[in-house]
Enzyme design. Structure first.
Site, PDB file in Angstrom:
ATOM      1  N   LYS A  35       0.849  -1.326   0.012  1.00 31.48           N
ATOM      2  CA  LYS A  35       0.037   0.017   0.128  1.00 31.48           C
ATOM      3  C   LYS A  35       1.006   1.153  -0.034  1.00 31.48           C
ATOM      4  O   LYS A  35       1.751   1.324   0.720  1.00 31.48           O
ATOM      5  CB  LYS A  35      -0.837   0.053   1.305  1.00 31.48           C
ATOM      6  N   ASP A  63      -3.428   4.382  -1.761  1.00 30.12           N
ATOM      7  CA  ASP A  63      -4.535   4.658  -0.750  1.00 30.12           C
ATOM      8  C   ASP A  63      -4.404   6.254  -0.614  1.00 30.12           C
ATOM      9  O   ASP A  63      -3.692   6.984   0.161  1.00 30.12           O
ATOM     10  CB  ASP A  63      -3.969   3.977   0.719  1.00 30.12           C
ATOM     11  N   LYS A  65      -6.968   8.373  -0.233  1.00 28.10           N
ATOM     12  CA  LYS A  65      -8.089   8.636   0.654  1.00 28.10           C
ATOM     13  C   LYS A  65      -8.936  10.197   0.076  1.00 28.10           C
ATOM     14  O   LYS A  65      -8.884  11.096   0.663  1.00 28.10           O
ATOM     15  CB  LYS A  65      -7.976   8.873   1.813  1.00 28.10           C
ATOM     16  N   THR A 119     -10.377   3.864  11.499  1.00 28.06           N
ATOM     17  CA  THR A 119     -10.404   3.122  12.753  1.00 28.06           C
ATOM     18  C   THR A 119      -9.545   4.072  13.976  1.00 28.06           C
ATOM     19  O   THR A 119      -9.807   3.578  15.064  1.00 28.06           O
ATOM     20  CB  THR A 119      -9.601   1.872  12.635  1.00 28.06           C
ATOM     21  N   ARG A 184      -4.203  -5.944  14.955  1.00 32.45           N
ATOM     22  CA  ARG A 184      -2.820  -6.282  15.935  1.00 32.45           C
ATOM     23  C   ARG A 184      -2.933  -7.577  16.375  1.00 32.45           C
ATOM     24  O   ARG A 184      -3.853  -8.128  17.132  1.00 32.45           O
ATOM     25  CB  ARG A 184      -3.330  -5.301  17.060  1.00 32.45           C
ATOM     26  N   ARG A 216       2.520  -1.410  11.412  1.00 29.80           N
ATOM     27  CA  ARG A 216       3.724  -1.362  12.298  1.00 29.80           C
ATOM     28  C   ARG A 216       3.954  -2.668  13.199  1.00 29.80           C
ATOM     29  O   ARG A 216       5.168  -2.908  13.191  1.00 29.80           O
ATOM     30  CB  ARG A 216       3.447  -0.264  13.429  1.00 29.80           C
TER      31      ARG A 216
HETATM   32  O1  C5P Z   1      -1.027  -1.328  11.156  1.00 32.33           O
HETATM   33  P1  C5P Z   1      -0.774   0.064  11.207  1.00 32.33           P
HETATM   34  O2  C5P Z   1      -1.510   0.851  12.389  1.00 32.33           O
HETATM   35  O3  C5P Z   1       0.671   0.616  11.260  1.00 32.33           O
HETATM   36  O4  C5P Z   1      -1.445   0.624  10.070  1.00 32.33           O
HETATM   37  C1  C5P Z   1      -1.565   1.876   9.663  1.00 32.33           C
HETATM   38  C2  C5P Z   1      -1.729   1.977   8.120  1.00 32.33           C
HETATM   39  O5  C5P Z   1      -3.140   1.529   8.095  1.00 32.33           O
HETATM   40  C3  C5P Z   1      -1.814   3.265   7.488  1.00 32.33           C
HETATM   41  O6  C5P Z   1      -1.089   3.297   6.206  1.00 32.33           O
HETATM   42  C4  C5P Z   1      -3.170   3.909   7.505  1.00 32.33           C
HETATM   43  O7  C5P Z   1      -3.267   4.848   6.445  1.00 32.33           O
HETATM   44  C5  C5P Z   1      -3.844   2.435   7.273  1.00 32.33           C
HETATM   45  N1  C5P Z   1      -5.457   2.852   7.846  1.00 32.33           N
HETATM   46  C6  C5P Z   1      -6.178   2.777   7.007  1.00 32.33           C
HETATM   47  N2  C5P Z   1      -7.584   2.870   7.282  1.00 32.33           N
HETATM   48  C7  C5P Z   1      -7.969   3.315   8.554  1.00 32.33           C
HETATM   49  C8  C5P Z   1      -6.725   3.116   9.539  1.00 32.33           C
HETATM   50  C9  C5P Z   1      -5.513   3.000   9.230  1.00 32.33           C
HETATM   51  O8  C5P Z   1      -5.989   2.714   5.795  1.00 32.33           O
HETATM   52  N3  C5P Z   1      -9.147   3.322   8.919  1.00 32.33           N
END
Ligand code: C5P
Length: 239
Positions: A35, A63, A65, A119, A184, A216
């Protein structure tokens, strides 16, 4: 056939070309899709997509958005689709008509994923943003509303948390692709961060997620390739 590793989307949340490409090299064959988010796309430009594509056969998720007035979103999507990524993300917040005009003008095979509720948002933040009690107290109702708008507009899928995916699939059908961030694993060392509504990889796929975004926990593991392998094994046993 879709293998367990193909469920994994690894976000290249890294500031430089060299760091991003070193993770691409490290994780090639251990994850299904890389991504590229705002940080990397803004710092490196579209050339990073070509480099990832030339490095192997993983898919690319752009991504971005997107969120702007409808005509700008449509034109930005058309520009993004020139690079033929598997997925591009668009926020639902401009409404169904805007999403439909993008879906109707989609020139290629890039799939449109609609962002439902990030999230990182929780009840307190939704109240602060002016959402009424019905939606701030019941985030899944808000996610379902946005997912329904996205589906009716012709989007291929949605991004939603692992808590909402089961209910959304039940209501809207299994063919709507569900991508779940906020993952996680139990062994993850990065539990205390900005993701609020988290689930494990196995909970996500058991609830119906078609893809899990795991950043992460893999990026910051001692051995990222091993961490991705463990996630794939967990997904395999859940399936
Ligand atoms: O696993 P981690 O928290 O590090 O993932 C972060 C990634 O998840 C970021 O690239 C963020 O843009 C993406 N993300 C997403 N949609 C969300 C929350 C996080 O695409 N609702």
């Amino acid at each position: 056939m879709k293998e367990p590793k193909d469920y994994i989307i690894f976000p290249l949340d890294l500031p430089t070309y060299n760091e991003a490409m070193s993770y691409v090299e490290l994780l090639q064959g251990h994850v299904g899709i890389f991504k590229v988010g705002l940080e990397l796309f803004i710092s490196q430009g579209p050339g990073i997509l070509t480099s990832i594509r030339n490095a192997g056969d993983s898919g690319i998720f752009l991504d971005l958005k997107l969120h702007d007035i409808p005509v700008t979103v449509k034109r930005a999507f058309l520009a993004a689709s020139q690079h033929a990524p598997e997925f591009v993300t668009i926020h639902c917040d401009e409404g169904g008509e805007s999403l439909k005009s993008v879906a109707d003008s989609n020139p290629g095979n890039t799939k449109i994923l609609a962002i439902t509720v990030l999230t990182s948002l929780d009840k307190r933040k939704l109240r602060e943003l002016g959402y009424d009690e019905h939606f701030s107290e019941d985030i899944s109702a808000l996610a379902l509303l946005k997912a329904r708008i996205a589906k009716e507009a012709g989007c291929h899928g949605i991004v939603c948390s692992g808590h909402e995916v089961g209910m959304i699939k039940k209501e809207l059908g299994n063919e709507l692709i569900a991508v779940t961030p906020g993952i996680r694993p139990e062994w993850s060392v990065v539990n205390q961060d900005d993701q609020k509504r988290i689930v494990t990889p196995s909970e996500a796929v058991l609830n119906g997620s078609d893809y899990v975004v795991i950043g992460r926990p893999i990026r910051d593991a001692k051995n990222p390739a091993d961490a991705a392998k463990i996630v794939a094994e967990e997904i395999a046993s859940a399936l």
